[in-house]
Design a protein around this motif. Structure first.
Motif, PDB file in Angstrom:
ATOM      1  N   ALA A  13     -10.447-119.362 -41.817  1.00 26.77           N
ATOM      2  CA  ALA A  13     -11.508-119.252 -41.292  1.00 26.77           C
ATOM      3  C   ALA A  13     -12.662-118.932 -42.280  1.00 26.77           C
ATOM      4  O   ALA A  13     -12.271-118.197 -43.376  1.00 26.77           O
ATOM      5  CB  ALA A  13     -11.356-117.929 -40.448  1.00 26.77           C
ATOM      6  N   PRO A  14     -13.766-119.357 -41.984  1.00 24.02           N
ATOM      7  CA  PRO A  14     -14.934-119.195 -42.936  1.00 24.02           C
ATOM      8  C   PRO A  14     -15.270-117.593 -43.013  1.00 24.02           C
ATOM      9  O   PRO A  14     -15.005-116.949 -42.152  1.00 24.02           O
ATOM     10  CB  PRO A  14     -16.061-119.860 -42.324  1.00 24.02           C
ATOM     11  CG  PRO A  14     -15.762-120.229 -40.967  1.00 24.02           C
ATOM     12  CD  PRO A  14     -14.186-120.158 -40.929  1.00 24.02           C
ATOM     13  N   VAL A  15     -15.480-117.292 -44.238  1.00 22.07           N
ATOM     14  CA  VAL A  15     -15.750-115.912 -44.340  1.00 22.07           C
ATOM     15  C   VAL A  15     -17.455-115.599 -44.295  1.00 22.07           C
ATOM     16  O   VAL A  15     -18.172-116.391 -44.866  1.00 22.07           O
ATOM     17  CB  VAL A  15     -15.524-115.319 -45.717  1.00 22.07           C
ATOM     18  CG1 VAL A  15     -15.894-113.787 -45.986  1.00 22.07           C
ATOM     19  CG2 VAL A  15     -13.836-115.601 -46.124  1.00 22.07           C
ATOM     20  N   ALA A  16     -17.854-114.736 -43.372  1.00 23.87           N
ATOM     21  CA  ALA A  16     -19.262-114.572 -43.154  1.00 23.87           C
ATOM     22  C   ALA A  16     -19.841-113.833 -44.476  1.00 23.87           C
ATOM     23  O   ALA A  16     -19.307-113.025 -45.098  1.00 23.87           O
ATOM     24  CB  ALA A  16     -19.347-113.482 -41.906  1.00 23.87           C
ATOM     25  N   ARG A  17     -20.749-114.259 -44.814  1.00 22.43           N
ATOM     26  CA  ARG A  17     -21.477-113.853 -46.041  1.00 22.43           C
ATOM     27  C   ARG A  17     -22.595-112.835 -45.769  1.00 22.43           C
ATOM     28  O   ARG A  17     -23.039-112.748 -44.626  1.00 22.43           O
ATOM     29  CB  ARG A  17     -22.253-114.870 -46.801  1.00 22.43           C
ATOM     30  CG  ARG A  17     -23.465-115.604 -46.250  1.00 22.43           C
ATOM     31  CD  ARG A  17     -23.880-116.616 -47.014  1.00 22.43           C
ATOM     32  NE  ARG A  17     -25.154-117.202 -46.468  1.00 22.43           N
ATOM     33  CZ  ARG A  17     -26.486-116.722 -46.543  1.00 22.43           C
ATOM     34  NH1 ARG A  17     -26.633-115.573 -47.316  1.00 22.43           N
ATOM     35  NH2 ARG A  17     -27.494-117.233 -45.921  1.00 22.43           N
ATOM     36  N   LYS A  18     -22.826-111.969 -46.391  1.00 20.89           N
ATOM     37  CA  LYS A  18     -23.625-110.812 -46.324  1.00 20.89           C
ATOM     38  C   LYS A  18     -25.318-111.563 -46.416  1.00 20.89           C
ATOM     39  O   LYS A  18     -25.565-112.265 -46.982  1.00 20.89           O
ATOM     40  CB  LYS A  18     -23.699-109.601 -47.376  1.00 20.89           C
ATOM     41  CG  LYS A  18     -22.529-109.060 -47.301  1.00 20.89           C
ATOM     42  CD  LYS A  18     -22.373-107.877 -48.152  1.00 20.89           C
ATOM     43  CE  LYS A  18     -21.099-107.087 -48.061  1.00 20.89           C
ATOM     44  NZ  LYS A  18     -21.157-105.879 -48.911  1.00 20.89           N
ATOM     45  N   CYS A  19     -25.945-110.691 -45.342  1.00 18.71           N
ATOM     46  CA  CYS A  19     -27.229-111.328 -44.974  1.00 18.71           C
ATOM     47  C   CYS A  19     -28.125-110.140 -45.119  1.00 18.71           C
ATOM     48  O   CYS A  19     -27.824-109.135 -44.406  1.00 18.71           O
ATOM     49  CB  CYS A  19     -27.364-112.044 -43.969  1.00 18.71           C
ATOM     50  SG  CYS A  19     -28.835-112.805 -43.369  1.00 18.71           S
TER      51      CYS A  19
END
Length: 90
Positions: free
Chosen positions: A57-63
């Motif tokens: 699963a793709p890891v959500a990056r901090k925004c």
């Protein structure tokens, strides 16, 4: 024309009932079945080429807030409830 013998249930050949299974026998049957299934799965995995890995699963990056606002999200009015909020997040 339908034969009368087709409308009747078949005659029973035995009048004795099958013996009831005990809880111990049922548990043993389940354990044996699970063990056999695990052994079959292990053998199957050993015989297959496992060079391909499952898709991660793709890891959500901090925004940051600034980056988020640069995407120009639509305003959430709050009238759609939880489903609307989830859709807005997506």
């Amino acid at each position: 024309m339908i034969s009368i013998s087709l409308l009747r249930p078949p005659k029973r050949t035995s009048t004795s009932e099958a013996p009831a299974m005990t809880q111990v026998a049922i548990k043993k049957l389940v354990v044996d079945s699970v063990s056999a299934a695990l052994e079959a799965q292990t053998a199957n995995m050993a015989n297959t080429d496992n060079t391909t890995r499952p898709r991660e699963a793709p890891v959500a990056r901090k925004c940051s807030y600034k980056e988020f606002m640069s995407c120009q999200p639509i305003n959430f009015e709050g009238t759609e409830g939880v489903v609307g909020l989830i859709r807005w997040f997506e």
